[in-house]
Design a protein around this motif. Structure first.
Motif, PDB file in Angstrom:
ATOM      1  N   LEU A 352       0.840  -1.186   0.000  1.00  0.00           N
ATOM      2  CA  LEU A 352       0.000   0.000   0.000  1.00  0.00           C
ATOM      3  C   LEU A 352       0.882   1.245   0.000  1.00  0.00           C
ATOM      4  O   LEU A 352       1.772   1.396   0.832  1.00  0.00           O
ATOM      5  CB  LEU A 352      -0.907   0.005   1.225  1.00  0.00           C
ATOM      6  N   ASN A 353       0.649   2.120  -0.956  1.00  0.00           N
ATOM      7  CA  ASN A 353       1.421   3.354  -1.066  1.00  0.00           C
ATOM      8  C   ASN A 353       0.484   4.545  -0.921  1.00  0.00           C
ATOM      9  O   ASN A 353      -0.581   4.590  -1.533  1.00  0.00           O
ATOM     10  CB  ASN A 353       2.134   3.431  -2.426  1.00  0.00           C
ATOM     11  N   LEU A 354       0.904   5.502  -0.098  1.00  0.00           N
ATOM     12  CA  LEU A 354       0.120   6.709   0.122  1.00  0.00           C
ATOM     13  C   LEU A 354       0.999   7.929  -0.101  1.00  0.00           C
ATOM     14  O   LEU A 354       2.172   7.940   0.310  1.00  0.00           O
ATOM     15  CB  LEU A 354      -0.429   6.756   1.554  1.00  0.00           C
ATOM     16  N   ASN A 355       0.445   8.916  -0.748  1.00  0.00           N
ATOM     17  CA  ASN A 355       1.089  10.221  -0.822  1.00  0.00           C
ATOM     18  C   ASN A 355       0.655  10.987   0.426  1.00  0.00           C
ATOM     19  O   ASN A 355      -0.406  11.616   0.443  1.00  0.00           O
ATOM     20  CB  ASN A 355       0.674  10.951  -2.098  1.00  0.00           C
ATOM     21  N   LEU A 356       1.455  10.914   1.479  1.00  0.00           N
ATOM     22  CA  LEU A 356       1.040  11.430   2.778  1.00  0.00           C
ATOM     23  C   LEU A 356       0.753  12.923   2.754  1.00  0.00           C
ATOM     24  O   LEU A 356      -0.009  13.428   3.587  1.00  0.00           O
ATOM     25  CB  LEU A 356       2.123  11.127   3.824  1.00  0.00           C
ATOM     26  N   SER A 357       1.356  13.640   1.813  1.00  0.00           N
ATOM     27  CA  SER A 357       1.126  15.082   1.768  1.00  0.00           C
ATOM     28  C   SER A 357      -0.333  15.409   1.442  1.00  0.00           C
ATOM     29  O   SER A 357      -0.869  16.409   1.930  1.00  0.00           O
ATOM     30  CB  SER A 357       2.049  15.733   0.736  1.00  0.00           C
ATOM     31  N   THR A 358      -0.992  14.567   0.645  1.00  0.00           N
ATOM     32  CA  THR A 358      -2.388  14.840   0.286  1.00  0.00           C
ATOM     33  C   THR A 358      -3.327  14.684   1.480  1.00  0.00           C
ATOM     34  O   THR A 358      -4.087  15.613   1.798  1.00  0.00           O
ATOM     35  CB  THR A 358      -2.828  13.931  -0.870  1.00  0.00           C
ATOM     36  N   PRO A 359      -3.327  13.534   2.205  1.00  0.00           N
ATOM     37  CA  PRO A 359      -4.185  13.462   3.394  1.00  0.00           C
ATOM     38  C   PRO A 359      -3.822  14.511   4.440  1.00  0.00           C
ATOM     39  O   PRO A 359      -4.720  15.057   5.094  1.00  0.00           O
ATOM     40  CB  PRO A 359      -3.938  12.039   3.926  1.00  0.00           C
ATOM     41  N   ALA A 360      -2.532  14.788   4.595  1.00  0.00           N
ATOM     42  CA  ALA A 360      -2.129  15.795   5.575  1.00  0.00           C
ATOM     43  C   ALA A 360      -2.694  17.164   5.207  1.00  0.00           C
ATOM     44  O   ALA A 360      -3.180  17.903   6.078  1.00  0.00           O
ATOM     45  CB  ALA A 360      -0.604  15.855   5.671  1.00  0.00           C
ATOM     46  N   ALA A 361      -2.636  17.507   3.929  1.00  0.00           N
ATOM     47  CA  ALA A 361      -3.180  18.798   3.490  1.00  0.00           C
ATOM     48  C   ALA A 361      -4.689  18.854   3.710  1.00  0.00           C
ATOM     49  O   ALA A 361      -5.232  19.899   4.101  1.00  0.00           O
ATOM     50  CB  ALA A 361      -2.848  19.031   2.019  1.00  0.00           C
ATOM     51  N   VAL A 362      -5.380  17.744   3.470  1.00  0.00           N
ATOM     52  CA  VAL A 362      -6.826  17.713   3.668  1.00  0.00           C
ATOM     53  C   VAL A 362      -7.168  17.855   5.149  1.00  0.00           C
ATOM     54  O   VAL A 362      -8.099  18.585   5.525  1.00  0.00           O
ATOM     55  CB  VAL A 362      -7.418  16.417   3.092  1.00  0.00           C
ATOM     56  N   VAL A 363      -6.413  17.158   6.008  1.00  0.00           N
ATOM     57  CA  VAL A 363      -6.663  17.264   7.452  1.00  0.00           C
ATOM     58  C   VAL A 363      -6.432  18.697   7.928  1.00  0.00           C
ATOM     59  O   VAL A 363      -7.256  19.274   8.655  1.00  0.00           O
ATOM     60  CB  VAL A 363      -5.767  16.280   8.225  1.00  0.00           C
ATOM     61  N   LEU A 364      -5.314  19.281   7.522  1.00  0.00           N
ATOM     62  CA  LEU A 364      -5.016  20.653   7.931  1.00  0.00           C
ATOM     63  C   LEU A 364      -6.034  21.636   7.358  1.00  0.00           C
ATOM     64  O   LEU A 364      -6.443  22.584   8.040  1.00  0.00           O
ATOM     65  CB  LEU A 364      -3.600  21.031   7.492  1.00  0.00           C
ATOM     66  N   GLY A 365      -6.437  21.421   6.114  1.00  0.00           N
ATOM     67  CA  GLY A 365      -7.453  22.292   5.525  1.00  0.00           C
ATOM     68  C   GLY A 365      -8.780  22.193   6.252  1.00  0.00           C
ATOM     69  O   GLY A 365      -9.433  23.210   6.527  1.00  0.00           O
TER      70      GLY A 365
END
Length: 387
Positions: A352-365
């Motif tokens: 499983l590969n995740l681009n962690l920056s995308t979920p992190a940006a969504v959480v922060l947003g």
């Protein structure tokens, strides 16, 4: 169902399962938010501050109000993890599978030119060098259609007056081995070909394969596909070409097609976060309106506007954190099942590969939207609150 599904259908099942679990987590938010919030606030109970006690009391007394904020966050974060996980896992899996197919070969590709010329093919006489063209053919019902045909220099297929078809195309055109079949080329000329063989479908070979010289005679402007040369034979790169190994070629080929997928995924994530922000803002406005008497009581007990504002922001941050955690947790198991299915399909080891920056940006947003809405609405409510 995702764990037991066949490998080729596990990707679709994982997407459906993830969406179902996201909806389920959002609907069950009133059940989860209260207990989780009480467990988290209990860790700060010994600090002597009244804020954890107030947050704990609010989550216990009004779990549905907190859930109305957590639910859109669960949906936004879960959707972001789903899309980024699918895109990133496929970005690893499919190039790895293609690289396995191309193992033992180096590929001569065009570099800064529309395609490879015959000069490139002549400089690399060993290996696959397909010459694509468009051909006009007649179906069994009499209608004329345009198909992609390939001119091949493989001795098994490079036979004048003959064509080799894949089973799917042969069935679609109503042909069988031994038939005489008219084919009209780009220059308008019609040539009758004998269907030499009908073979199982093979993308590496092509579905409608002709003699290379026949294609060149009737389509002088056709450009050659990439040339696949066995790695034991040193390839020749002339100006306007580049040489890649199997891994680099597979990555470049996949990235070319993945640009549209990346753009679509980014657009969907932005839309999800935008609607989440609208839902959170509306929820905070309604919650603040319903708590105006509570704020009035706390002000009469000595609470300052700044303290009440900090209390509201702290509670909102905790609820958003819980929603974000639930959004991530319900998404990971089906995505792991999808990665397992891709491993079997591509015959490679895929995790499983995740681009962690995308979920992190969504959480922060989501956190920024929720805190802003909570602060603005609470401040207005507190200033008007009276006992």
């Amino acid at each position: 169902m995702t764990a037991t599904a066949a490998a080729d259908s596990r990707v679709d099942m994982a997407i459906v399962a993830t969406m179902v679990l996201i909806v389920a987590a959002a609907l069950l938010a009133p059940v989860f938010v209260g207990p989780v919030g009480r467990a988290v606030t209990s860790l700060f109970g010994r600090s002597g501050s009244a804020a954890p006690m107030l947050v704990r009391a609010e989550l216990t007394a009004s779990p549905r109000r907190a859930a109305s904020t957590a639910a859109p966050v669960i949906a936004a974060v879960g959707f972001a993890v789903l899309l980024s996980g699918v895109v990133e896992t496929m970005r690893v899996a499919y190039p790895a599978g293609d690289a396995l197919k191309f193992a033992g070969q180096v590929i001569v590709t065009n570099d800064g030119t529309p395609g490879n010329t015959d000069e490139v093919v002549a400089a690399n006489p060993v290996g696959k060098a397909a010459l694509p063209t468009r051909a006009f053919v007649r179906k069994a019902d009499g209608s004329t259609v345009v198909i992609d045909a390939l001119g091949s220099r493989d001795p098994d297929w490079d036979r004048p007056g003959q064509a080799v078809l894949g089973e799917s195309v042969a069935t679609w055109l109503g042909l069988k081995a031994g038939d005489q079949y008219p084919v009209r080329f780009a220059d308008g000329a019609t040539v009758r070909l004998r269907i030499a063989q009908v073979l199982p479908d093979d993308p590496a070979r092509g579905d409608f394969v002709l003699a290379r010289g026949l294609v060149r005679d009737h389509d002088p402007a056709a450009l050659n596909d990439d040339v696949f040369v066995p790695e034991q034979v040193k390839p020749v790169a002339i100006p306007g070409t580049a040489v890649h190994d199997a891994v680099q070629y597979a990555l470049d080929d996949y990235n070319t097609d993945a640009r549209l997928t990346d753009s679509l995924a980014a657009m969907l994530i932005v839309i999800a976060v935008g609607y989440s922000g609208i839902a959170v803002a509306n929820s905070m406005a309604m919650a603040a309106h319903g708590r105006r008497r509570d704020f009035a009581v706390m002000k009469s007990a000595g609470g300052t506007s700044r303290q009440l504002l900090a209390f509201a922001v702290g509670e909102t941050s905790l609820v958003v954190g819980i929603g974000a955690a639930l959004g991530v947790l319900v998404t990971l198991p089906p995505l792991a099942g999808m990665a397992s299915g891709l491993s079997q399909v591509t015959k490679t080891d895929v995790g499983l590969n995740l681009n962690l920056s995308t979920p992190a940006a969504v959480v922060l947003g989501s956190l920024a939207l929720a805190i802003t809405a909570s602060a603005v609405v609470t401040w207005g409510t507190v200033r008007r609150a009276v006992v």
